[in-house]
Design a protein around this motif. Structure first.
Motif, PDB file in Angstrom:
ATOM      1  N   GLU A 145      71.676  78.877  39.702  1.00 40.76           N
ATOM      2  CA  GLU A 145      71.721  78.559  38.272  1.00 40.76           C
ATOM      3  C   GLU A 145      73.098  78.776  37.662  1.00 40.76           C
ATOM      4  N   HIS A 146      74.009  79.305  38.472  1.00 37.78           N
ATOM      5  CA  HIS A 146      75.389  79.539  38.040  1.00 37.78           C
ATOM      6  C   HIS A 146      75.435  80.456  36.811  1.00 37.78           C
ATOM      7  N   ARG A 147      74.726  81.588  36.904  1.00 37.88           N
ATOM      8  CA  ARG A 147      74.690  82.558  35.813  1.00 37.88           C
ATOM      9  C   ARG A 147      75.060  83.943  36.340  1.00 37.88           C
ATOM     10  N   GLY A 152      71.441  93.401  32.830  1.00 37.93           N
ATOM     11  CA  GLY A 152      70.424  92.543  32.238  1.00 37.93           C
ATOM     12  C   GLY A 152      70.919  91.589  31.172  1.00 37.93           C
ATOM     13  N   LYS A 153      72.191  91.704  30.780  1.00 35.58           N
ATOM     14  CA  LYS A 153      72.733  90.831  29.733  1.00 35.58           C
ATOM     15  C   LYS A 153      73.583  89.727  30.375  1.00 35.58           C
ATOM     16  N   GLN A 154      73.345  88.473  29.942  1.00 36.65           N
ATOM     17  CA  GLN A 154      74.094  87.362  30.514  1.00 36.65           C
ATOM     18  C   GLN A 154      75.554  87.410  30.064  1.00 36.65           C
ATOM     19  N   ILE A 155      76.434  87.089  30.991  1.00 34.05           N
ATOM     20  CA  ILE A 155      77.879  87.097  30.751  1.00 34.05           C
ATOM     21  C   ILE A 155      78.418  85.694  30.981  1.00 34.05           C
ATOM     22  N   SER A 156      79.289  85.263  30.104  1.00 36.34           N
ATOM     23  CA  SER A 156      79.907  83.939  30.254  1.00 36.34           C
ATOM     24  C   SER A 156      81.197  84.074  31.063  1.00 36.34           C
ATOM     25  N   ARG A 203      90.854  87.997  33.737  1.00 38.65           N
ATOM     26  CA  ARG A 203      89.826  87.318  32.945  1.00 38.65           C
ATOM     27  C   ARG A 203      88.420  87.759  33.358  1.00 38.65           C
ATOM     28  N   LEU A 204      88.232  87.903  34.676  1.00 37.75           N
ATOM     29  CA  LEU A 204      86.931  88.331  35.174  1.00 37.75           C
ATOM     30  C   LEU A 204      86.616  89.747  34.695  1.00 37.75           C
ATOM     31  N   ARG A 205      87.590  90.629  34.766  1.00 36.63           N
ATOM     32  CA  ARG A 205      87.399  92.007  34.290  1.00 36.63           C
ATOM     33  C   ARG A 205      86.991  92.021  32.807  1.00 36.63           C
ATOM     34  N   ALA A 207      85.576  89.686  31.073  1.00 30.43           N
ATOM     35  CA  ALA A 207      84.221  89.149  30.908  1.00 30.43           C
ATOM     36  C   ALA A 207      83.166  90.175  31.311  1.00 30.43           C
ATOM     37  N   LEU A 208      83.407  90.875  32.429  1.00 25.74           N
ATOM     38  CA  LEU A 208      82.423  91.831  32.926  1.00 25.74           C
ATOM     39  C   LEU A 208      82.263  93.039  32.015  1.00 25.74           C
ATOM     40  N   MET A 209      83.283  93.335  31.220  1.00 26.68           N
ATOM     41  CA  MET A 209      83.222  94.508  30.333  1.00 26.68           C
ATOM     42  C   MET A 209      82.971  94.126  28.866  1.00 26.68           C
ATOM     43  N   VAL A 210      82.569  92.883  28.637  1.00 32.11           N
ATOM     44  CA  VAL A 210      82.382  92.403  27.267  1.00 32.11           C
ATOM     45  C   VAL A 210      81.287  93.190  26.534  1.00 32.11           C
ATOM     46  N   HIS A 211      80.296  93.705  27.275  1.00 30.31           N
ATOM     47  CA  HIS A 211      79.226  94.498  26.660  1.00 30.31           C
ATOM     48  C   HIS A 211      79.425  95.990  26.920  1.00 30.31           C
ATOM     49  N   GLY A 212      80.620  96.370  27.369  1.00 25.88           N
ATOM     50  CA  GLY A 212      80.896  97.770  27.673  1.00 25.88           C
ATOM     51  C   GLY A 212      80.735  98.056  29.156  1.00 25.88           C
TER      52      GLY A 212
END
Length: 228
Positions: A145-147, A152-156, A203-205, A207-212
């Protein structure tokens, strides 16, 4: 989109090689061809394919010897090898597997069964390439699904960052050099500067830390990057 898995097909009978090439490409694989054992050895070492289909009876160097040499080298040891042979005796199959082949199929073989075995081997070594779901710590990557999810929170994430993360999650804690990441994520046919890796890892880092949460990607000074 995940980079196409590369399959090196080693077969001296051109008709069989063409059938294999056609079916592999139709199933989404990038195909390399080698008509003899010596070229197979060189291409495997230079290209580091994701899987090798290896005929036993080959000119110049036998498939058994190619298999033995590849499994003896650190950089090619983990590449799955499916041996194809007209030798149907159990003793020959045992010899092929003891030499290091990961699977053995007797000619003539079912192309449908061969493709299933190819995917089985890739599911073990490159699960994201065949649509598997990967999990590590609080990260989950759904390749079909490329997600991407964290806790548990979806990351873009962008397509390149997705491929990077898939590579990291397929082999957590492995240290990847920038050159290895370039090959795995962009492919050998495309020229990209190594410092581009640093930009996309950044950029990946982010995105992965966008919710803390802590940064899951480790920088290994003088070597490269690792997950966990």
């Amino acid at each position: 989109m995940q980079r196409q898995p590369t399959v090196l097909t080693v077969e001296d009978e051109s008709a069989i090689a063409e059938v294999l090439r056609y079916n592999l490409e139709a199933d989404g694989f990038r195909v390399l061809l080698a008509p003899d054992g010596e070229e197979a050895l060189l291409r495997a070492i230079e290209e580091l394919p994701d899987l090798i289909l290896l005929d036993w009876m080959l000119p110049k160097l036998s498939g058994i010897e190619v298999c033995r040499r590849l499994k003896a080298r650190n950089e090619t040891r983990a590449i799955p090898i499916i041996m194809l042979s007209a030798r149907a005796d159990e003793v020959d199959k045992v010899r092929g597997l003891e030499t290091g082949a990961d699977d053995y199929m007797v000619k003539p073989f079912s192309v449908v069964e061969l493709m299933a075995r190819v995917r089985t081997q890739l599911r073990r070594t490159r699960p994201a390439s065949v649509g598997e779901r990967l999990e590590y710590d609080d990260l989950m990557l759904d390749a079909e699904e490329h997600r991407v999810y964290r806790d548990g929170k979806q990351i873009s994430v962008g397509p390149t960052e997705f491929r990077l993360l898939a590579t990291f999650m397929e082999k957590p804690k492995r240290v990847w050099t920038r050159e290895q990441l370039l090959d795995r994520v962009w492919g050998r046919d495309l020229y990209v500067e190594t410092r581009t890796i640093d930009v996309h890892v950044g950029r990946l880092r982010k995105a992965l830390m966008v919710h803390g949460g802590e940064d899951p990607i480790r920088t290994v000074r003088g070597a490269g990057y690792s997950l966990g």
